[in-house]
Enzyme design. Sequence first.
Site, PDB file in Angstrom:
ATOM      1  N   HIS A 269      38.585  84.579  20.877  1.00 34.45           N
ATOM      2  CA  HIS A 269      38.207  84.065  22.193  1.00 34.45           C
ATOM      3  C   HIS A 269      37.969  82.562  22.159  1.00 34.45           C
ATOM      4  O   HIS A 269      38.192  81.884  23.164  1.00 34.45           O
ATOM      5  CB  HIS A 269      36.967  84.795  22.704  1.00 34.45           C
ATOM      6  CG  HIS A 269      37.268  86.161  23.238  1.00 34.45           C
ATOM      7  ND1 HIS A 269      37.038  86.526  24.550  1.00 34.45           N
ATOM      8  CD2 HIS A 269      37.807  87.261  22.642  1.00 34.45           C
ATOM      9  CE1 HIS A 269      37.403  87.790  24.736  1.00 34.45           C
ATOM     10  NE2 HIS A 269      37.870  88.261  23.584  1.00 34.45           N
TER      11      HIS A 269
ATOM     12  N   ARG B  50      36.162  89.002  16.930  1.00 36.75           N
ATOM     13  CA  ARG B  50      36.588  88.777  18.315  1.00 36.75           C
ATOM     14  C   ARG B  50      36.189  87.381  18.809  1.00 36.75           C
ATOM     15  O   ARG B  50      36.923  86.751  19.578  1.00 36.75           O
ATOM     16  CB  ARG B  50      35.955  89.854  19.191  1.00 36.75           C
ATOM     17  CG  ARG B  50      36.502  89.922  20.595  1.00 36.75           C
ATOM     18  CD  ARG B  50      35.971  91.137  21.335  1.00 36.75           C
ATOM     19  NE  ARG B  50      36.303  91.084  22.744  1.00 36.75           N
ATOM     20  CZ  ARG B  50      35.458  91.352  23.716  1.00 36.75           C
ATOM     21  NH1 ARG B  50      34.205  91.710  23.439  1.00 36.75           N
ATOM     22  NH2 ARG B  50      35.836  91.282  24.977  1.00 36.75           N
TER      23      ARG B  50
ATOM     24  N   HIS C 238      42.823  95.351  16.621  1.00 37.03           N
ATOM     25  CA  HIS C 238      42.208  96.451  17.367  1.00 37.03           C
ATOM     26  C   HIS C 238      42.009  97.686  16.505  1.00 37.03           C
ATOM     27  O   HIS C 238      41.563  98.716  16.996  1.00 37.03           O
ATOM     28  CB  HIS C 238      43.057  96.795  18.588  1.00 37.03           C
ATOM     29  CG  HIS C 238      43.053  95.742  19.649  1.00 37.03           C
ATOM     30  ND1 HIS C 238      43.925  95.737  20.712  1.00 37.03           N
ATOM     31  CD2 HIS C 238      42.275  94.631  19.793  1.00 37.03           C
ATOM     32  CE1 HIS C 238      43.683  94.679  21.479  1.00 37.03           C
ATOM     33  NE2 HIS C 238      42.686  93.993  20.935  1.00 37.03           N
TER      34      HIS C 238
ATOM     35  N   ASN D  62      34.582  87.112  28.745  1.00 39.15           N
ATOM     36  CA  ASN D  62      33.682  86.862  27.622  1.00 39.15           C
ATOM     37  C   ASN D  62      32.306  87.492  27.761  1.00 39.15           C
ATOM     38  O   ASN D  62      31.470  87.365  26.862  1.00 39.15           O
ATOM     39  CB  ASN D  62      33.512  85.351  27.414  1.00 39.15           C
ATOM     40  CG  ASN D  62      34.778  84.681  26.912  1.00 39.15           C
ATOM     41  OD1 ASN D  62      35.633  85.342  26.325  1.00 39.15           O
ATOM     42  ND2 ASN D  62      34.896  83.386  27.148  1.00 39.15           N
TER      43      ASN D  62
END
Length: 331
Positions: free
Chosen positions: A72, A68, A197, A99
């Site tokens: 980001h 992840r 996911h 975040n």
Amino acid sequence: MAALKITIYCFFFLQVLLCLLSSCALTNAQGLKVGFYNKACPKAELVVKKSIFDMVKKDPSLGPPLLRLFFHDCFVRGCEGSVLLELKNKKAEKNAPPNLSLEGFDFIDNIKAALEKECPGIVSCSDVLALVARDVVVALNGPSWEVETGRRDGRVTNINEATSNMPSPFSNITTLITQFQSKGLNKKDLVVLSGAHTVGDAHCPIVRNRLYNFTGKGDSDPSLDKEYAARLRRKCKPTDTTTDLEMDPGSFTTFDKSYFKLVSKQRGLFQSDAALLNNQETKSYVLMQTKRYGSTFFKDFGVSMVKLGRIGVLTGRVGEVRKNCRMVNKY
């Protein structure tokens, strides 16, 4: 006439040559290549891989947060490590609302320290994130791909940029497509990368509105399977902020294609997962990956990750190679 033909031929040859040279210049300007550290730090990728595999062996749940981090980072200012930076005034990217749930910073620090010991000042923090993302997926039984390296680290981090650039789990399909296109990623990349996911978890607030107050009238999201919604309500009471929810129940630490089966049955955890069924192209891809044979997800994921890893990179003499991933170098 012969002289004229020769002149025209030479003109077109020159045009083709210039075109080819121009194309090469564009390719080289990107500055990334597979095996960038082969000479300067030949054990770099091995150091990262060993660290990841040792960690996942002890606790597989620690892997998804590291994957992840790469997403980001790349969606804000590009893949240049700005998500790792800290500011005393707490106005860095990592302090932005999207975040605040990020994890794994300490582990990135440990890998960077190991690389600094192996070859000081050579491997960038942004390349560490790219390599970690690949190795995490492999360690969780997912696909592998060749990671282009050669990124340099940025020196700027801004909380507002993270707030405005990060795709939201509450977004509809139109917003998601627009955000991905702004980064050079198409609809296929959107649905392929959403497939990440298949690993990881979230917390109850992420689905609260879908369960209890979707339109402000105390109702639930009609795009959410009723049986699944009832199961989620048993786990998540309206005020629950801490309960973990597996994004891919039963296999949230195994990188597989079962995510697409969940989405096709309206059991995607996020609104952004459900949104993939609201566009013909993304829906077709979801349904294609649910078939018993012929899934292309693993191959496609590697391709899309390479594209993701090219967003806004700094190469050559632009940027720097941070000694500490949390702060810019002092000169």
